[in-house]
Design an enzyme around this catalytic site. Structure first.
Site, PDB file in Angstrom:
ATOM      1  N   GLU A  85       0.833  -1.213   0.000  1.00 15.16           N
ATOM      2  CA  GLU A  85       0.000   0.000   0.000  1.00 15.16           C
ATOM      3  C   GLU A  85       0.866   1.261   0.000  1.00 15.16           C
ATOM      4  OE1 GLU A  85      -3.264  -0.074   2.809  1.00 15.16           O
ATOM      5  OE2 GLU A  85      -3.329   2.105   2.905  1.00 15.16           O
ATOM      6  N   LYS A 269      -7.473  -1.012  11.536  1.00 12.00           N
ATOM      7  CA  LYS A 269      -6.847  -1.417  10.271  1.00 12.00           C
ATOM      8  C   LYS A 269      -5.620  -0.546  10.011  1.00 12.00           C
ATOM      9  CE  LYS A 269      -6.208  -1.499   5.607  1.00 12.00           C
ATOM     10  NZ  LYS A 269      -5.410  -0.578   4.773  1.00 12.00           N
ATOM     11  N   ASP A 285       3.919 -14.630  11.607  1.00  7.82           N
ATOM     12  CA  ASP A 285       2.567 -15.017  11.188  1.00  7.82           C
ATOM     13  C   ASP A 285       1.622 -13.833  11.431  1.00  7.82           C
ATOM     14  OD1 ASP A 285       0.004 -16.021  10.990  1.00  7.82           O
ATOM     15  OD2 ASP A 285       0.425 -17.856  12.114  1.00  7.82           O
ATOM     16  N   HIS A 386      -2.291  10.686  -0.048  1.00  6.97           N
ATOM     17  CA  HIS A 386      -2.511   9.489  -0.860  1.00  6.97           C
ATOM     18  C   HIS A 386      -2.432   9.816  -2.339  1.00  6.97           C
ATOM     19  CE1 HIS A 386      -4.643   6.476   1.996  1.00  6.97           C
ATOM     20  NE2 HIS A 386      -3.498   6.898   2.460  1.00  6.97           N
TER      21      HIS A 386
HETATM   22  C1  MEV Z   1      -5.922   3.270   5.187  1.00  7.75           C
HETATM   23  O1  MEV Z   1      -5.220   2.122   4.773  1.00  7.75           O
HETATM   24  C2  MEV Z   1      -5.926   3.395   6.703  1.00  7.75           C
HETATM   25  C3  MEV Z   1      -6.816   4.518   7.262  1.00  7.75           C
HETATM   26  O2  MEV Z   1      -8.135   4.368   6.793  1.00  7.75           O
HETATM   27  C4  MEV Z   1      -6.774   4.375   8.770  1.00  7.75           C
HETATM   28  C5  MEV Z   1      -7.729   5.287   9.511  1.00  7.75           C
HETATM   29  O3  MEV Z   1      -8.771   5.675   8.962  1.00  7.75           O
HETATM   30  O4  MEV Z   1      -7.459   5.535  10.693  1.00  7.75           O
HETATM   31  C6  MEV Z   1      -6.341   5.877   6.832  1.00  7.75           C
END
Ligand code: MEV
Length: 434
Positions: A85, A269, A285, A386
């Site tokens: 990513e 995430k 892992d 991004h």
């Molecule tokens: C993107 O890979 C991760 C985010 O969505 C995490 C977040 O919203 O805190 C930017």
């Protein structure tokens, strides 16, 4: 290498160097040998892959980058990260730079104790079974330790047991026994599974029941890692944004994830955006780590954020205080960590001396990744950064030569249309002029 002699990991402009120069800098920084560099170049071969898993037809490569600027417990680290990513590595490095303004991260981890579960069914008398099992603790300890002399020799081994009745299940009441095993520098899945299987017949005799599952738990809440940082709000002053407002925004963003599972899933995430790439780079892992992290996030009965960010009022102005705590069952010996040539080099770059140190570093990386996401979300929004990186990829895919990628990407962003067709036009235009 001599850890006290480590140079700073604050490497301004590292991202602008060509790959070969970056590699040279990392090799010098971490004391990599020619053999290590060869290992990095070759990576995992098909022959080796064929000995790791079944039905091999090739290998799958990922970019390996290095997170810079990390200062953890007063020690500098470069963080190898295998991830597809864009913007993850830039973002984590940026957050690590911000954290340095407050002295970096303080991080730690518990003893590396894993849990093996034995499920016992048809137990005639739960209290009696539980008592018999508790009374046999010394016998179970001897049995488990006899299976793992290496772990015992390194200071690990049996650490106790727990008996947990589960009275209301779709298969009726059952008794679950937890065997606690300190796995030292191993992740320990094999050791724990072996112990659970070996202890099951004795547990059947003691309980009068029948053993079914004998397997580790990935909710490794005896093997936790944590990291904290405190950063002056002034470090967040940028681009016309007031740091006080940004840190307030980060605390508000965290409150959202604490209260709402929909937001918490995305928030967490983002944390795993930092932790998984280190797990992958070091041959650990990452599915186990993911499972543990999310189960731990739901331990209160509601799925919540794994981090806490709040604003602290001090005489010298506002500060942002952050903390993360999560299970991190990682090893630096055994499994893919030992077999995968790139994992070996990644561990050398990290320079960690124990699995506990690796877990602490990974917690700090998770906290930093979360900080960078929340900072961007609370300030300019996530898309600006991004998009700049996305534009570079589009420019590259459209055939921009490496020395023109940044120029074409900047035009795409300025025009507000990051499309392959426009990128191709700009590439021809620039090349014609050259
Ligand atoms: C993107 O890979 C991760 C985010 O969505 C995490 C977040 O919203 O805190 C930017």
């Amino acid at each position: 290498m001599d850890q006290s002699a480590r140079p700073t990991s604050r490497l301004p402009g590292f991202y602008q160097k060509p790959v070969a120069e970056r590699l040279e800098a990392v090799a010098a920084w971490a004391g990599l040998s020619d053999h290590d560099l060869e290992q990095l170049r070759t990576g995992l071969t098909v022959e080796l892959a064929d000995r790791m898993v079944e039905n091999v037809v090739g290998v799958f490569a990922l970019p390996l980058g290095v997170g810079v600027n990390f200062l953890i417990n007063g020690r500098d680290y470069l963080i190898p990260m295998a991830v597809e990513e864009p913007s993850v590595i830039a973002a984590v490095s940026n957050a690590a730079r911000l954290a340095r303004a407050g002295g970096g991260f303080a991080a730690g981890s518990s003893e590396p104790v894993m849990i093996g579960q034995v499920q016992l069914l048809d137990v005639p008398d739960f209290p009696r079974a539980a008592q018999a099992i508790q009374e046999a603790e010394a016998e179970l300890a001897r049995l488990v330790n006899s299976l793992h002399p290496g772990i015992v020799h390194r200071g690990g081994g049996f650490r106790g047991l727990e008996v947990r009745p589960l009275l209301d299940t779709p298969a009726g009441p059952m008794l679950v026994v937890h065997l606690l095993l300190d796995c030292r520098d191993a992740m320990g899945a094999n050791a724990v599974n072996t112990a659970a299987e070996a202890a099951a017949p004795l547990l059947e005799r003691l309980s009068g029941g029948r053993a079914r599952l004998r397997i580790l738990s990935n909710l490794t809440d005896r093997r936790l890692a944590w990291a904290e940082c405190r950063i002056p709000a002034s470090a967040f002053d940028a681009d016309g944004l007031a740091g006080d407002d940004v840190v307030q925004g980060i605390a508000e963003a965290n409150a959202f994830a604490w209260a709402d599972p929909y937001r918490a899933a995305t928030h967490n995430k983002g944390i795993m955006n930092g932790i998984d790439p280190v797990a992958i780079a070091t041959g650990n892992d990452w599915r186990a780590i993911e499972a543990g992290a999310h189960a731990y996030a739901a331990r209160s009965g509601q799925y919540r954020s794994l981090t806490d960010w709040h604003v602290v009022y001090t005489e010298n102005g506002l500060q942002l205080a952050g903390r993360i705590e999560l299970p991190l069952a990682v090893g630096i010996v055994g499994g893919a960590t030992r077999v995968h040539p790139t994992a070996q080099v990644a561990l050398k770059i990290l320079g960690v001396e124990s699995a506990q140190e690796l877990a602490a570093v990974m917690a700090a990386v998770g906290l930093a990744q979360n900080l960078s996401a929340l900072r961007a979300l609370a300030a300019e929004g996530i898309q600006r950064g991004h998009m700049a990186l996305h534009a570079r990829q589009v420019a590259l895919a459209a055939g921009a030569p490496p020395h023109l990628v940044d120029q074409i990407a900047a035009r795409l962003v300025a025009e507000g249309q990051i499309r392959p067709a426009r990128a191709a036009e700009l590439v021809s235009e620039v090349l014609e002029r050259a």
